[in-house]
Design a protein around this motif. Structure first.
Motif, mmCIF file in Angstrom:
data_model
loop_
_atom_site.group_PDB
_atom_site.id
_atom_site.type_symbol
_atom_site.label_atom_id
_atom_site.label_comp_id
_atom_site.label_asym_id
_atom_site.label_seq_id
_atom_site.Cartn_x
_atom_site.Cartn_y
_atom_site.Cartn_z
ATOM 1 N N ASP A 127 0.850 -1.193 0.000
ATOM 2 C CA ASP A 127 0.000 0.000 0.000
ATOM 3 C C ASP A 127 0.888 1.246 0.000
ATOM 4 O O ASP A 127 1.673 1.443 0.927
ATOM 5 C CB ASP A 127 -0.884 -0.049 1.258
ATOM 6 C CG ASP A 127 -1.685 1.236 1.445
ATOM 7 O OD1 ASP A 127 -1.869 1.969 0.454
ATOM 8 O OD2 ASP A 127 -2.124 1.477 2.593
ATOM 9 N N SER A 128 0.734 2.091 -1.010
ATOM 10 C CA SER A 128 1.640 3.255 -1.097
ATOM 11 C C SER A 128 1.024 4.529 -0.529
ATOM 12 O O SER A 128 1.714 5.512 -0.319
ATOM 13 C CB SER A 128 2.030 3.514 -2.549
ATOM 14 O OG SER A 128 0.923 4.060 -3.250
ATOM 15 N N ASN A 129 -0.308 4.544 -0.329
ATOM 16 C CA ASN A 129 -0.932 5.813 0.064
ATOM 17 C C ASN A 129 -1.784 5.699 1.330
ATOM 18 O O ASN A 129 -2.742 6.447 1.531
ATOM 19 C CB ASN A 129 -1.766 6.375 -1.094
ATOM 20 C CG ASN A 129 -2.897 5.419 -1.453
ATOM 21 O OD1 ASN A 129 -2.915 4.261 -1.018
ATOM 22 N ND2 ASN A 129 -3.853 5.898 -2.221
ATOM 23 N N ASP A 150 -4.112 3.786 2.631
ATOM 24 C CA ASP A 150 -5.548 3.532 2.794
ATOM 25 C C ASP A 150 -5.800 2.062 3.148
ATOM 26 O O ASP A 150 -6.939 1.606 3.172
ATOM 27 C CB ASP A 150 -6.337 3.938 1.536
ATOM 28 C CG ASP A 150 -5.916 3.143 0.310
ATOM 29 O OD1 ASP A 150 -4.970 2.324 0.412
ATOM 30 O OD2 ASP A 150 -6.529 3.333 -0.754
ATOM 31 N N ILE A 171 -4.976 -0.520 1.409
ATOM 32 C CA ILE A 171 -5.192 -1.362 0.228
ATOM 33 C C ILE A 171 -3.963 -1.284 -0.678
ATOM 34 O O ILE A 171 -3.508 -0.177 -1.016
ATOM 35 C CB ILE A 171 -6.445 -0.882 -0.546
ATOM 36 C CG1 ILE A 171 -7.691 -1.034 0.343
ATOM 37 C CG2 ILE A 171 -6.617 -1.647 -1.853
ATOM 38 C CD1 ILE A 171 -8.930 -0.396 -0.232
ATOM 39 N N ASP A 179 -1.656 -1.254 -3.983
ATOM 40 C CA ASP A 179 -1.946 -0.493 -5.200
ATOM 41 C C ASP A 179 -0.781 -0.561 -6.189
ATOM 42 O O ASP A 179 0.282 -1.101 -5.879
ATOM 43 C CB ASP A 179 -2.268 0.965 -4.838
ATOM 44 C CG ASP A 179 -1.287 1.522 -3.814
ATOM 45 O OD1 ASP A 179 -0.076 1.442 -4.083
ATOM 46 O OD2 ASP A 179 -1.723 1.989 -2.733
ATOM 47 N N GLU A 203 -8.991 2.512 -6.385
ATOM 48 C CA GLU A 203 -8.186 2.149 -5.205
ATOM 49 C C GLU A 203 -6.765 1.743 -5.591
ATOM 50 O O GLU A 203 -5.849 1.823 -4.783
ATOM 51 C CB GLU A 203 -8.815 0.956 -4.485
ATOM 52 C CG GLU A 203 -10.115 1.269 -3.787
ATOM 53 C CD GLU A 203 -10.818 -0.018 -3.342
ATOM 54 O OE1 GLU A 203 -10.632 -1.075 -3.994
ATOM 55 O OE2 GLU A 203 -11.554 0.046 -2.346
HETATM 56 CA CA CA Z 1 -3.400 2.099 -1.295
#
Ligand code: CA
Ligand code: ISL
Length: 621
Positions: free
Chosen positions: A103-105, A107, A109, A111, A156
């Motif tokens: 997950d890079s951002n 949230d 989830i 991505d 997402e």
């Molecule tokens: Ca993400």
């Protein structure tokens, strides 16, 4: 050859479909095809399957079987001399399940930018190509295997630009990217289906309808038919009720799919993993399935679509329209096809697919994913060996033990985790020294295991949730239901990738969409990077060995021993390698074990005996 009740079993298995279907039925009954090939039982007539199956097959199913055998295409590929060398036979593939990789951002989830961040890591294993599970726009009923728009990206996961960047960043590192195309079905939210529901006859003909459902069951429990009041008809869905099967007999549907495939190939994708592609052609009229045969193969109705009447024709058309002009690679997911029918799909003179996945080794004979049983690795060996020796030089096997649809193989073999290192290294030995293209599933290279989910609320997968509901209503006790769910759930493979020992395993800095395995504190990439003896570094060594010796790719495969305890084989051309594997948790003596030092072994201390799950490769002169 016309098959009647009087045809002897040994003759029935001479055709590709006869061979594969009989093998499959016997396998489901816990028996091996060799009982027909190598014992007098082969002289029995087909009707005697009734007694061989101890009454599981009745007269009606025998008739259905005969009709089925008479109805399947049986073409054989021609013999070709030697193996054509190509990049994908030499490549090591790595499967990424985007939702659970990185997950890079923040949230929770995974991505696309997260995958890009980790490309150097993937490359550092020696990987040549990545298969990325679907990232297209989707309402996510089945984690992206239900596509709403084939040319858009799930918000997402990122944007189309992110995917273009993923492609170019793979290429910069000398890796290929194949994308996961779901051509058998679309989401019920796809524009085509919405137009169909609005009564547009052109789009209604994109899907498969019936006024009254037949008896086919869905892979995800219950009937394969869903009623729509808008059309006052039932639509076919072999998977979730939001995944509606496309009508491939409609040339317009095929053209749409080819346009989509070409869109991605033009963007630079190097090929596809084609989701359940062997199911695209269904028998005309969609007749009822034979409940016994269907269930033995897998689900009621499957005999009418697992290698449907136009499958080979449509694959050839797809190849001509998309693959050949781009020189693209494809691996098809083809559940239910045995070796001989798979030869029809992947023979190099057939111009259909490059390779396929078949799954019979993933569960023991006679067992299914949600059954309660102790997995015995020796029981998968005959199946694996057969793909090594009988698939022919014009076909090339895929090698894998894990994917996003199955609990982890290391946990099936060794649920307690007592032999965690040894078992994972043993599996890696088979993966990289057998003949075929190895596919690593994310996390296998660090020995990720199943997760101790404690409550149904922790599961996310629609299949698990549907099966849970079905089992709960079936009279099983709550604890039995939970045991079965734990045995079979696909969520074991979908928990976050374990990057380090921090709170969310380094996958995300917020709580992920699915449970994190508490064992990430000891099983994770960071720690294994530092440990020269880790599973991770073992993968690197084996991949390097394979790259260094083409014999491990193209050399002949010869089985020396396969028993309940030991598998030994030789790979040879101008060099010779001996691989010897102890399939048990016990120390055993074997005369096959050389006295010399192995090139690579999961045990560093020399011993005359084979240690628990020992797997060693020797170079022999
Ligand atoms: Ca993400
Ligand atoms: O899991 C299986 C074999 O181990 C099979 O049941 C079969 O491969 C699977 O159900 C089909 O899988 C594919 O299509 C599904 C999707 O849910 C899976 O994730 C995908 O791999 C429907 O699109």
């Amino acid at each position: 050859m016309e098959i009647t009740r009087k045809t002897r079993l040994k003759d029935v298995i001479k055709t590709p479909s006869g061979h594969d279907i009989i093998a499959r039925l016997l396998y489901s009954l816990g028996m091996d095809l060799d009982v027909i090939r190598k014992t007098p039982l082969g002289l029995l007539k087909i009707g005697s399957l009734k007694s061989l199956s101890m009454g599981k097959l009745n007269d009606r199913s025998i008739d259905a079987l005969i009709a089925l055998l008479g109805s399947l295409n049986d073409e054989e590929a021609s013999e070709s001399e030697g193996i054509n060398e190509t990049w994908w036979k030499e490549a090591v593939f790595y499967q990424v399940y985007p939702r659970s990789f990185k997950d890079s951002n923040s949230d929770g989830i995974g991505d696309i930018p997260g995958i890009i961040e980790k490309l150097d890591y993937i490359r550092s294993l020696g990987v040549d190509a990545i298969w990325c599970s679907p990232f297209f726009d989707s309402p996510n009923a089945d984690n992206g295997y239900d596509i709403r728009d084939y040319r858009e990206i799930m918000p997402e996961f990122g944007t189309l630009d992110d995917v273009k960047r993923l492609i170019s960043e793979c290429h910069i590192r000398g890796m290929k990217l194949i994308i996961d195309l779901v051509m058998n079905h679309t989401s019920d939210e796809h524009e085509w289906f919405r137009k169909a529901l609005a009564g547009d006859p052109q789009y209604m003909d994109y899907y498969m309808w019936k006024d009254t459902p037949n008896n086919w069951t869905s892979f995800f429990a219950g009937s394969a038919w869903r009623y729509f009041s808008e059309t006052d008809k039932y639509a076919l869905h072999l998977f979730a009720d939001k995944q509606i099967d496309l009508n491939w007999d409609n040339p317009q549907v095929r053209k749409e799919m080819y346009d989509i495939a070409n869109f991605w190939l033009d963007l630079g994708a190097d090929g596809f993993r084609l989701d359940v592609v062997s199911f695209i052609s269904k028998k005309e009229g969609l007749p009822d399935g034979d409940p016994t045969i269907g269930k033995l193969i897998s689900f009621t109705g499957i005999e009418h679509y697992f290698h449907g009447p136009h499958l080979d024709e449509y694959l050839r058309e797809f190849n001509r329209e998309c693959l050949a002009p781009h020189g693209a690679y494809t691996v098809g997911e083809c559940p239910g096809n045995g070796i001989m029918m798979s030869r029809m799909i992947t023979g190099n003179d057939r111009e259909e697919l490059s390779q396929l996945f078949s799954f019979d080794h993933i569960d023991n004979p006679g067992k299914k994913r949600f059954d309660l049983y102790d997995f015995d690795p020796s029981k998968m060996i005959p199946e694996l060996v057969r793909w090594q020796t009988e698939y022919s030089d014009r076909c090339w096997p895929t090698l894998f033990f894990d994917n996003h649809d199955n609990p982890r193989m290391c946990s099936k073999i060794d649920p307690s985790g007592h032999y965690h290192g040894a078992v994972n290294k043993m599996l890696a030995m088979m993966l990289f020294t057998m003949r075929g293209t190895p596919y690593i599933y994310q996390g296998s290279e660090i020995g990720m295991t199943n997760c101790q989910f404690s409550d149904i609320s922790e599961f996310r997968d629609i299949e698990t949730l549907n099966v849970f509901e079905e089992m709960t209503g079936s009279g099983l006790s709550d604890s039995d239901v939970m045991k079965r769910i734990l045995a079979g759930s696909r969520d074991h493979a979908r928990i976050p990738m374990q990057w380090n020992s921090s709170e969310n395993a380094g996958f995300s800095d917020t709580a992920p969409w699915i449970k994190v395995n508490p064992n990430h504190t000891s099983i994770n990439v960071h720690d294994e990077e530092l440990d020269t003896d880790s599973i991770l570094n073992y993968y690197r060594k084996l991949i390097a060995l394979r790259k260094q010796h083409k014999t491990l790719v193209y050399g002949s495969f010869k089985k020396l021993r396969s028993s309940k305890k030991i598998l030994a084989y030789e790979r040879a051309d101008d060099e010779r390698f001996l691989i010897i594997i102890n399939l048990t948790p016990n120390e055993i003596r074997s005369s096959l074990k050389p006295l010399s030092r192995p090139l690579i072994s999961n045990y560093s201390q020399p011993s005359r005996k084979l240690m628990p799950y020992e797997a060693s490769v020797y170079m022999i002169s």
